[in-house]
Design an enzyme around this catalytic site. Structure first.
Site, short mmCIF file in Angstrom:
data_model
loop_
_atom_site.label_atom_id
_atom_site.label_comp_id
_atom_site.label_asym_id
_atom_site.label_seq_id
_atom_site.Cartn_x
_atom_site.Cartn_y
_atom_site.Cartn_z
N ARG A 174 -3.83 1.57 7.26
CA ARG A 174 -2.72 1.19 6.35
C ARG A 174 -1.40 1.81 6.80
O ARG A 174 -0.59 2.25 5.99
CB ARG A 174 -2.99 1.63 4.89
CG ARG A 174 -4.03 0.90 4.05
CD ARG A 174 -3.85 -0.58 3.96
NE ARG A 174 -4.45 -1.18 5.13
CZ ARG A 174 -5.76 -1.31 5.32
NH1 ARG A 174 -6.59 -0.94 4.43
NH2 ARG A 174 -6.24 -1.86 6.41
N SER A 213 -4.16 -2.12 -4.22
CA SER A 213 -4.50 -0.70 -4.35
C SER A 213 -3.23 0.13 -4.44
O SER A 213 -2.34 -0.03 -3.60
CB SER A 213 -5.28 -0.23 -3.13
OG SER A 213 -6.47 -0.96 -3.04
N GLU A 245 0.27 3.77 -1.88
CA GLU A 245 0.30 2.79 -0.79
C GLU A 245 1.56 1.93 -0.82
O GLU A 245 2.12 1.62 0.24
CB GLU A 245 -0.95 1.90 -0.90
CG GLU A 245 -1.09 0.96 0.26
CD GLU A 245 -2.12 -0.13 0.02
OE1 GLU A 245 -3.32 0.18 0.01
OE2 GLU A 245 -1.71 -1.30 -0.12
C1 LIG Z 1 -3.53 -8.45 -5.96
C2 LIG Z 1 -3.17 -7.76 -4.64
C3 LIG Z 1 -4.16 -7.52 -3.69
C4 LIG Z 1 -3.82 -6.89 -2.48
N1 LIG Z 1 -4.81 -6.65 -1.56
C5 LIG Z 1 -4.51 -6.06 -0.37
C6 LIG Z 1 -5.52 -5.83 0.60
O1 LIG Z 1 -6.69 -6.19 0.43
N2 LIG Z 1 -5.18 -5.21 1.76
C7 LIG Z 1 -3.89 -4.83 2.01
O2 LIG Z 1 -3.64 -4.29 3.10
N3 LIG Z 1 -2.91 -5.05 1.12
C8 LIG Z 1 -3.18 -5.65 -0.07
N4 LIG Z 1 -2.19 -5.85 -1.00
C9 LIG Z 1 -0.82 -5.39 -0.72
C10 LIG Z 1 0.11 -6.48 -0.15
O3 LIG Z 1 -0.36 -7.76 -0.47
C11 LIG Z 1 0.26 -6.38 1.35
O4 LIG Z 1 0.75 -5.11 1.71
C12 LIG Z 1 1.23 -7.45 1.89
O5 LIG Z 1 1.22 -7.45 3.30
C13 LIG Z 1 2.67 -7.25 1.42
O6 LIG Z 1 3.39 -8.40 1.79
P1 LIG Z 1 4.74 -8.79 1.09
O7 LIG Z 1 5.37 -9.87 1.89
O8 LIG Z 1 4.49 -9.12 -0.34
O9 LIG Z 1 5.54 -7.43 1.22
P2 LIG Z 1 6.74 -6.89 0.32
O10 LIG Z 1 6.17 -6.27 -0.92
O11 LIG Z 1 7.77 -7.93 0.13
O12 LIG Z 1 7.28 -5.74 1.26
C14 LIG Z 1 6.50 -4.60 1.53
C15 LIG Z 1 7.24 -3.73 2.55
O13 LIG Z 1 7.35 -4.44 3.77
C16 LIG Z 1 8.72 -4.61 4.13
N5 LIG Z 1 8.84 -5.94 4.70
C17 LIG Z 1 8.45 -7.11 4.17
N6 LIG Z 1 8.70 -8.12 5.03
C18 LIG Z 1 9.27 -7.57 6.11
C19 LIG Z 1 9.79 -8.08 7.34
N7 LIG Z 1 9.75 -9.39 7.64
N8 LIG Z 1 10.33 -7.21 8.22
C20 LIG Z 1 10.40 -5.89 7.95
N9 LIG Z 1 9.94 -5.33 6.81
C21 LIG Z 1 9.38 -6.18 5.91
C22 LIG Z 1 9.50 -4.45 2.84
O14 LIG Z 1 10.83 -3.99 3.10
C23 LIG Z 1 8.67 -3.41 2.13
O15 LIG Z 1 9.01 -2.13 2.66
C24 LIG Z 1 -2.49 -6.49 -2.22
C25 LIG Z 1 -1.51 -6.74 -3.21
C26 LIG Z 1 -1.84 -7.37 -4.40
C27 LIG Z 1 -0.78 -7.64 -5.43
#
Ligand SMILES: Cc1cc2nc3c(=O)[nH]c(=O)nc-3n(C[C@H](O)[C@H](O)[C@H](O)COP(=O)(O)OP(=O)(O)OC[C@H]3O[C@@H](n4cnc5c(N)ncnc54)[C@H](O)[C@@H]3O)c2cc1C
Length: 357
Positions: free
Chosen positions: A165, A247, A350
């Protein structure tokens, strides 16, 4: 400011539904829009928070005082490469839709990562993983824009600093790059990864063992999604327990001394029958499930503090049941200190917790 919306509510942009307004908000649907927005923000001395799908972000109740820049770059290509295919997706593509498309094409390597919300561009940030797969196993390279120099940089997988992670983009280079495009190397005609016992059982029940590779991959996706739904780990507006960031705590990785202390504290806390902590080798130490520690420290599923609580279906998920970021962070702190008092282990959050103004 030209092209930027003002005072845009951030809560609806996130799966946990928390946070006040962004002073400015913009969408970057092309490389040009991305550069223009970054340049305009710089000329006005605005801080910039990059936003993908908002599934790992907690905004402050006060909102964000600068520019929230939503990455909406689109496009997917597939290029054959011997027994494999190089699948490239722009950062703003929806992750789960991309996984589904790869599986429809019979490509193996991402099936266990089905049902994770968010964008492609965020997957390298914390080396997204689940059920025995992480994107570092298939990611070949990524393109990013250096926010300072506004120059494009190509990173090979080995240069991304991937760990459990974690990556350089969450560590030493947090906030330095905007990821614009990611390439994964996926296998043709390969069978699904079924290392994780709970998934292997569910897949077995769905006849994956006897199915041809493409069907086996698609059934594995359905198995993963079914398991995740049971834990409210698929984001669903109608499932209140999924209004989370997934998480909330990382599984701690302990060195030998910390592990010995944990066992000692367990002997003190449960003198009649001290439980043996489950552990897995990781990053040079032992990874202990944070959920196991939280439960042994006395925090139960369904616990509520105001409008924040622990999910009824997953001990690691902190849920917004209509509260505030302050309530959520107070609950997180209560759990972190409770686990530390009990076992000498400090849990780390996380998600990205964005400070307000
Ligand atoms: C119900 C649920 C289940 C989940 N299960 C998992 C799981 O099984 N495993 C897991 O690893 N995660 C899980 N997650 C967490 C999450 O889905 C992941 O971390 C996902 O990759 C975040 O993507 P996002 O586009 O929504 O990120 P955001 O929340 O929009 O951003 C997260 C971070 O990444 C940065 N960021 C986003 N896009 C970019 C980009 N293009 N360039 C640079 N920085 C960027 C943002 O600035 C921020 O710091 C879960 C979340 C939820 C709500």
């Amino acid at each position: 400011m030209a092209g930027f919306s003002e005072m845009v509510p951030l809560a609806p942009q996130t799966t946990i539904g928390l946070g006040g307004p962004a002073r400015f908000f913009a969408e970057a649907g092309s490389d040009l829009e991305l550069r223009d927005a970054l340049q305009a923000a710089r000329s006005q001395d605005l801080t910039v928070q990059i936003l993908g799908g908002g599934s790992n972000t907690v905004f402050a109740d006060a909102g964000y005082p600068g520019l929230v820049l939503h990455i909406a770059l689109r496009g997917i290509t597939f290029v054959s490469d011997g027994d494999a295919v190089l699948a490239t997706a722009a950062a703003g593509e929806d992750w789960d839709a991309f996984v589904a498309l790869c599986l429809q094409q019979g490509l193996q390597g991402l099936e266990c990562l089905s049902g994770i919300p968010g964008s492609v561009g965020a997957t390298p940030i914390q080396n997204v993983g689940a059920y025995g797969q992480e994107i570092s196993q298939t990611l070949v390279s990524l393109r990013a824009l250096d926010r300072e120099r506004l120059e494009e940089v190509l990173f090979a997988s080995a240069d991304c600093g991937f760990a459990y992670r974690d990556s350089r983009f969450k560590g030493e280079d947090a906030g330095r790059y905007v990821i614009t495009e990611v390439t994964y190397r996926l296998q043709k005609n390969a069978r699904p990864t079924l290392h994780y016992p709970e998934l292997a059982r569910e897949a077995q029940a769905r006849g994956v063992a006897d199915a041809p590779p493409k069907k086996a991959l698609q059934e594995t996706r359905q198995a993963v999604i079914a398991l995740r739904r049971g834990k409210s780990m698929v984001y669903d507006p109608l499932d209140a327990n999924s209004h989370s960031v997934g998480s909330f705590f990382l599984n701690p990785v302990l060195d030998d001394a910390a592990y010995r202390m944990l066992r000692e504290r367990l002997r003190v806390r449960f003198p009649d029958n001290p439980p043996e902590p489950p552990s897995f080798p990781a990053d040079g130490g032992r990874k202990i499930p944070a959920a196991w520690l939280i439960e042994r420290a006395g925090f139960v599923r369904g616990l509520r503090r105001g409008g924040a609580g622990i999910s009824l279906n997953h001990t690691l998920a902190l849920v917004n049941y209509g509260g505030t970021t302050s309530e959520l962070l107070e609950l997180a702190e209560e759990i972190e200190s409770g686990v530390e008092r009990a076992f000498g282990v400090r849990l780390r959050p996380e998600p990205v917790i964005v400070p307000g103004g």
